[in-house]
Write an enzyme that holds these catalytic residues in place. Structure first.
Site, PDB file in Angstrom:
ATOM      1  N   ASP A  19       0.840  -1.061   0.099  1.00 37.21           N
ATOM      2  CA  ASP A  19      -0.009  -0.067   0.059  1.00 37.21           C
ATOM      3  C   ASP A  19       0.944   1.257   0.051  1.00 37.21           C
ATOM      4  O   ASP A  19       2.075   1.441  -0.649  1.00 37.21           O
ATOM      5  CB  ASP A  19      -0.870  -0.188   1.135  1.00 37.21           C
ATOM      6  CG  ASP A  19      -2.232   0.413   0.953  1.00 37.21           C
ATOM      7  OD1 ASP A  19      -2.358   1.829   0.887  1.00 37.21           O
ATOM      8  OD2 ASP A  19      -3.244  -0.072   1.083  1.00 37.21           O
ATOM      9  N   HIS A  35      -3.565   6.027   3.604  1.00 38.99           N
ATOM     10  CA  HIS A  35      -4.243   4.672   3.085  1.00 38.99           C
ATOM     11  C   HIS A  35      -3.872   3.355   3.577  1.00 38.99           C
ATOM     12  O   HIS A  35      -4.891   2.827   4.390  1.00 38.99           O
ATOM     13  CB  HIS A  35      -4.394   4.709   1.393  1.00 38.99           C
ATOM     14  CG  HIS A  35      -5.179   3.704   1.065  1.00 38.99           C
ATOM     15  ND1 HIS A  35      -4.933   2.547   0.699  1.00 38.99           N
ATOM     16  CD2 HIS A  35      -6.361   3.924   0.469  1.00 38.99           C
ATOM     17  CE1 HIS A  35      -6.048   1.834   0.209  1.00 38.99           C
ATOM     18  NE2 HIS A  35      -7.115   2.811   0.007  1.00 38.99           N
ATOM     19  N   SER A  87     -11.431  -0.703  -0.257  1.00 39.83           N
ATOM     20  CA  SER A  87     -10.008  -0.797   0.200  1.00 39.83           C
ATOM     21  C   SER A  87     -10.236  -1.076   1.887  1.00 39.83           C
ATOM     22  O   SER A  87      -9.043  -1.391   2.662  1.00 39.83           O
ATOM     23  CB  SER A  87      -9.265   0.700   0.343  1.00 39.83           C
ATOM     24  OG  SER A  87      -8.960   0.526  -1.030  1.00 39.83           O
TER      25      SER A  87
END
Ligand code: CA
Length: 687
Positions: free
Chosen positions: A189, A227, A405
């Site tokens: 990620d 994220h 996600s």
């Protein structure tokens, strides 16, 4: 959808050829009674990845048999090695210039020992959706899902995802059974802020493939933003009474940074390096909340590398609310694909933005997910993103995100729990266990919204590993009729119906004719081989195609006519299933040619020419295998332009062909457009 696209591309190709080539085709010259044809051998057939998807200029990825060959390409392009991944025999090279020009140079250089050259496709982070509703709706307030504990952290009341995936059991009951102890989870990620108070002690050594740096444990690696930190918190935030807690609080997070500074995707080459580093450093499950178009051999081989070592690959479905089948890595066989689920106060259902497809495995909570975000002052901190919650004691910061996600890390966390209980599980056993214990939501039974339904850790932990129902290695091999030519760049599809939904696995053959399907379901399948992939031009030369369209003809040109195999099989064990294409290949010539001309079959793969005296109007060439061209040679130069019309019958398809032989030659190429030097017949012989 793919079929339509392929037909469309073939049509475009044909139109382009007709437009660009009719005036500029140079007829082969005659010398010593033999046509001069570009000499080549099988060993310099190279697969060239399509340039039809979005990619980065100035870089190509090279799969090699012989590393020295790849180094020759580096030299040829006056480039530099970007990253090298010997485990999958790939190195990437950066250079000044355009990829299509590099393709042309590589083709012209005739280098042997290269398997494929492909562009560096662009892929994207599956970004969180803006949280629209008031997260308070999901905060424990008498509207409980199961009425069970969400743990005892400061923000536990917000952790509806835990309550949903833990089902009928309290968080404490689940963690008494398994908490992810000794399981390493790679978060592939944007990096992870290991200095976040709720992730301190949870983040082990990671890897930043772009720079080749190993990231020491506990450091902040949030180069690409928040994220990955949010994902990491959902998987394994600490159980310490503060902030939040992850699904598997005793698992360890291994950050692999593939969205580096400014959230820029590092490329399939660096991702492959990161995935293999993670496998070699003990990751047992990986979370992938990203994806994009373009079938990459590099990335497929990296995924296969992990899956063949029973590393579980969990992938987000994406947030585009569309039917998606050709999005990667979610489209690779053997992965667990996760949809985003919401709770509307009475029912669970797949949320509006979650992508639909037959490849969805299960759903998991993906709206109003409260998790860790990067701390102010950390690498990935952006003021405009900020945070909405602060733990008053630790000052740890948190925020609510929506997205697939956020769904996949719930599943990744559950996988970590299961891997603690079943440390030697095969990747397919974990997937099947999740499927068989999921809570059916949306339409009854398996559906394209949430697959088998909402993932349920409580039921999965009570279950046992299935002993059948999946295979570790299933491989399709495609050859010619004689088993000699391994046919590359052919799509193999394994198709079956689950609950009235047609479900397919796809993979494409490599240069050895191999398409791998690791960790798939056992069962009855219809096998369909043949296409479509008109984009991957594995042969041919650029110049005749003009500047606007690099590459040569697709090996899959005339797909329908040249190859189609369908079969019904039952897959029960790991095996390689070999399919041989056969061709019925006949030419019907005009009577005027009989006894005065020669038909020549030039085999592009072996460089052999076969001179066939025409004694009948019907010539059977069905024993031929390979890529070749058909020439007509007249005994002498004609006094005026001769146009010859003939018919090729290929597997029952009648294809009108013609050639024109001018007064300066005796040779003409027979094909649909009157003789193109790069339009090969692909045939496979007949037994
Ligand atoms: Ca905590």
């Amino acid at each position: 959808m793919k079929k339509i696209l392929a037909v469309f591309s073939i049509t475009l190709l044909v139109l382009f050829l007709v437009a660009s080539c009719t005036n500029q085709v140079s007829k082969p010259q005659q010398q010593n009674d033999k046509p001069i044809i570009q000499n080549t051998t099988k060993s310099n057939i190279i697969l060239f990845g399509p340039l039809s998807e979005s990619y980065t200029e100035g870089k190509v990825l090279i799969g090699y048999e012989d590393r020295n060959s790849a180094l020759e390409v580096v030299k040829l392009l006056n480039g530099k090695i970007a990253v090298e991944v010997p485990e999958i025999k790939m190195l990437s090279v950066t250079f000044n210039g355009k990829v299509e020009d590099a393709y042309k140079k590589i083709k012209e250089a005739n280098i042997t020992g290269i398997r494929y050259v492909e562009p560096s496709y662009k892929r994207e982070l599956i970004k969180p959706e803006p949280v629209k509703d008031d997260p308070a709706k999901y905060i424990k307030s008498g509207k409980e899902l199961h009425g069970t504990s969400r743990g005892s952290e400061y923000f536990s009341s917000s952790l509806w995802g835990l309550e949903a995936v833990f089902g009928g059991k309290s968080a404490e009951e689940i963690w008494a059974e398994a908490s992810g102890t000794d399981i390493i989870v790679a978060v592939v990620d944007t990096g992870v802020d290991g200095t976040h108070p709720d992730l301190e002690g949870q983040v082990i050594k990671g890897y930043r493939p772009l720079t080749g740096e190993e990231l020491p444990e506990g450091t902040d690696s949030s180069y690409g933003g928040s994220h990955g930190t949010h994902v990491a918190g959902t998987i394994a935030a600490k159980k310490d009474g503060r902030g939040i807690v992850g699904v598997a609080p005793n698992a360890k997070i291994m950050p692999i940074v593939i969205f580096d500074e400014d959230e820029v995707y590092v490329g399939d080459d660096y991702v492959a390096a990161g995935i293999i580093w993670a496998v070699e450093n003990g990751a047992k499950v990986m979370n992938h909340s990203w994806g994009g178009w373009g079938y990459s051999h590099t990335m497929k081989e990296a995924f296969d590398y992990a899956l063949e070592r029973n590393v579980v690959m969990v992938v987000s479905a994406g947030n585009n609310h569309t039917e998606q089948h050709v999005h990667y890595p979610s489209g690779y066989p053997g992965v667990i694909q996760v949809a985003a689920v919401e709770y509307n106060g009475g029912n669970y259902r797949t949320t509006w933005f979650s992508n639909r497809s037959d490849g969805i495995t299960v759903g998991a909570p993906g709206v109003k997910i409260c998790s860790t975000v990067v701390m102010p002052g950390s690498l990935g901190y952006k003021e405009h993103q900020g945070y909405s919650l602060v733990d008053p004691e630790t000052n740890g910061v948190y925020d609510y995100y929506d997205g697939t996600s956020m769904a996949s890390p719930h599943v990744t966390g559950v996988v970590a729990l299961l891997l603690q209980k079943f440390p030697n599980a095969k990747a397919w056993q974990i997937r099947k266990l999740l499927e068989s214990t999921a809570q059916d939501i949306d339409k009854a039974g398996f559906d394209t919204d949430s697959g088998y339904g909402l993932v349920r850790a409580d039921r999965a932990l009570e279950g046992t590993l299935p002993t059948n129902g999946g295979v570790e290695f299933f491989t399709v091999e495609i050859t010619d009729a004689y088993g000699e030519w391994k046919v590359p760049t052919v799509w193999a599809q394994l198709r079956r119906t689950i609950n009235n939904v047609v479900v397919s696995y796809y993979a494409k053959t490599d240069l050895d004719g191999i398409a791998k399907f690791p960790q798939i379901d056992a069962g009855d399948y219809e096998v369909i081989i043949g296409g479509p992939d008109s984009n991957e031009r594995c042969l041919g030369y650029s110049e005749a195609m003009g500047e606007s369209r690099p590459g040569g003809y697709a090996i899959n040109y005339r797909m329908a006519e040249e190859r189609q195999i369908t079969d019904n099989i039952t897959i029960t064990t790991s095996e390689t299933k070999t399919y041989a294409f056969e061709s019925e290949f006949k030419v019907e010539l005009p009577t005027s040619l009989t006894n005065e001309a020669t038909l020549v079959w030039f085999d592009f793969i072996t460089s052999d020419s076969d001179y066939i005296t025409i004694s009948s109007t019907n010539v059977d060439l069905s024993e031929k295998s390979g890529l070749g061209q058909l020439y007509v040679m007249l005994p002498e130069t004609p006094t005026e332009l001769v146009t010859l019309n003939a018919t090729v019958t290929l597997n029952g398809y009648e294809i009108p062909v013609f050639t024109e032989i001018g007064t300066d030659t005796t040779v003409g190429i027979l094909d649909e457009i009157g003789g193109h030097p790069l339009l090969y017949w692909t045939v496979f012989g007949k037994k």
